[in-house]
Each structure stands twice: as structure tokens, then as C-alpha cells.
Design a protein around this motif. Sequence first.
Motif, PDB file in Angstrom:
ATOM      1  N   TYR A  28       0.714  -1.461  -0.041  1.00 18.71           N
ATOM      2  CA  TYR A  28      -0.143  -0.364  -0.207  1.00 18.71           C
ATOM      3  C   TYR A  28       1.286   0.993   0.184  1.00 18.71           C
ATOM      4  O   TYR A  28       0.384   2.360  -0.834  1.00 18.71           O
ATOM      5  CB  TYR A  28      -0.839  -0.151   1.047  1.00 18.71           C
ATOM      6  CG  TYR A  28      -1.851   1.264   1.904  1.00 18.71           C
ATOM      7  CD1 TYR A  28      -2.667   1.188   0.578  1.00 18.71           C
ATOM      8  CD2 TYR A  28      -1.354   2.250   2.098  1.00 18.71           C
ATOM      9  CE1 TYR A  28      -3.766   2.500   0.654  1.00 18.71           C
ATOM     10  CE2 TYR A  28      -2.305   3.900   2.657  1.00 18.71           C
ATOM     11  CZ  TYR A  28      -3.070   3.659   1.134  1.00 18.71           C
ATOM     12  OH  TYR A  28      -4.375   5.114   1.550  1.00 18.71           O
ATOM     13  N   TYR A  29       1.716   1.409   0.958  1.00 19.38           N
ATOM     14  CA  TYR A  29       2.750   2.281   0.437  1.00 19.38           C
ATOM     15  C   TYR A  29       3.673   2.852  -0.280  1.00 19.38           C
ATOM     16  O   TYR A  29       3.577   4.032  -0.616  1.00 19.38           O
ATOM     17  CB  TYR A  29       3.465   2.516   1.922  1.00 19.38           C
ATOM     18  CG  TYR A  29       5.153   3.506   1.795  1.00 19.38           C
ATOM     19  CD1 TYR A  29       4.284   4.111   3.312  1.00 19.38           C
ATOM     20  CD2 TYR A  29       5.788   3.605   1.107  1.00 19.38           C
ATOM     21  CE1 TYR A  29       5.164   5.182   3.156  1.00 19.38           C
ATOM     22  CE2 TYR A  29       6.236   4.534   1.588  1.00 19.38           C
ATOM     23  CZ  TYR A  29       6.248   5.466   2.380  1.00 19.38           C
ATOM     24  OH  TYR A  29       7.059   6.755   2.254  1.00 19.38           O
ATOM     25  N   ARG A  30       3.794   1.559  -1.400  1.00 22.07           N
ATOM     26  CA  ARG A  30       4.262   1.579  -2.588  1.00 22.07           C
ATOM     27  C   ARG A  30       3.485   2.031  -3.488  1.00 22.07           C
ATOM     28  O   ARG A  30       4.220   3.002  -4.509  1.00 22.07           O
ATOM     29  CB  ARG A  30       5.202   0.300  -2.726  1.00 22.07           C
ATOM     30  CG  ARG A  30       5.304   0.431  -4.031  1.00 22.07           C
ATOM     31  CD  ARG A  30       6.480  -1.403  -4.357  1.00 22.07           C
ATOM     32  NE  ARG A  30       7.069  -0.732  -5.619  1.00 22.07           N
ATOM     33  CZ  ARG A  30       6.814  -2.087  -6.693  1.00 22.07           C
ATOM     34  NH1 ARG A  30       6.214  -2.982  -6.363  1.00 22.07           N
ATOM     35  NH2 ARG A  30       7.757  -1.833  -7.582  1.00 22.07           N
ATOM     36  N   ARG A  32       3.047   6.162  -2.448  1.00 23.44           N
ATOM     37  CA  ARG A  32       4.146   7.275  -1.892  1.00 23.44           C
ATOM     38  C   ARG A  32       5.386   7.136  -3.039  1.00 23.44           C
ATOM     39  O   ARG A  32       5.562   7.984  -3.015  1.00 23.44           O
ATOM     40  CB  ARG A  32       4.231   6.600  -0.308  1.00 23.44           C
ATOM     41  CG  ARG A  32       3.031   7.098   0.679  1.00 23.44           C
ATOM     42  CD  ARG A  32       2.188   8.577   1.198  1.00 23.44           C
ATOM     43  NE  ARG A  32       3.347   9.430   1.387  1.00 23.44           N
ATOM     44  CZ  ARG A  32       3.500   9.612   2.470  1.00 23.44           C
ATOM     45  NH1 ARG A  32       3.033   9.151   3.453  1.00 23.44           N
ATOM     46  NH2 ARG A  32       4.837  10.712   2.946  1.00 23.44           N
TER      47      ARG A  32
END
Length: 79
Positions: free
Chosen positions: A37-39, A42
Motif C-alpha cells: 500500500y505504501y509503495r 507514496r
Amino acid sequence: MKTISLSVSRAEYDAFKRAAKEEGRPVAQLIREAMAYYRAERMQLRTPLDEVPVLLGHRPLSGPPTREVLWDEIGESDS
């Protein structure tokens, strides 16, 4: 897959452990999902709006709005 080792705070680990238990899944799976999700949110390169291609033979009517214009519009919609 690549195996990694990392240090996290007790509070973070406990939160993931609780969530994993509630969902019936391994902590490692939740951490992998959090990393994905972060990848996606962001780290993925995004094309700036002023670089988005325009249809052949057409041109934008104007440039992208400034931050001030956008904030003014957001403020007006609250009223």
C-alpha cells in the motif's frame, strides 16, 4: 520473495498482532500488504498534470490552477 529483518516498536508490533488475530491472518501478510500500500500510494511515479498529453491538434485552454485558486475553491464549497 525476499526475507527481511526489521525492528519495530512494541506498540506497532502489538497493533499488527491484534489485527492479524482478528482477521485470522499472519502478521507477515499484514506487513506485506502495508508495504505494498505504501509503495502504491507514496512511491509510484506520477505524471504531473502539466505533462499529461493533450489530444493531437488540441491545446489546453489554460495552465493548471495554482494552489491559491484550488484552496479558494475548497473554501467556497464549505459555505
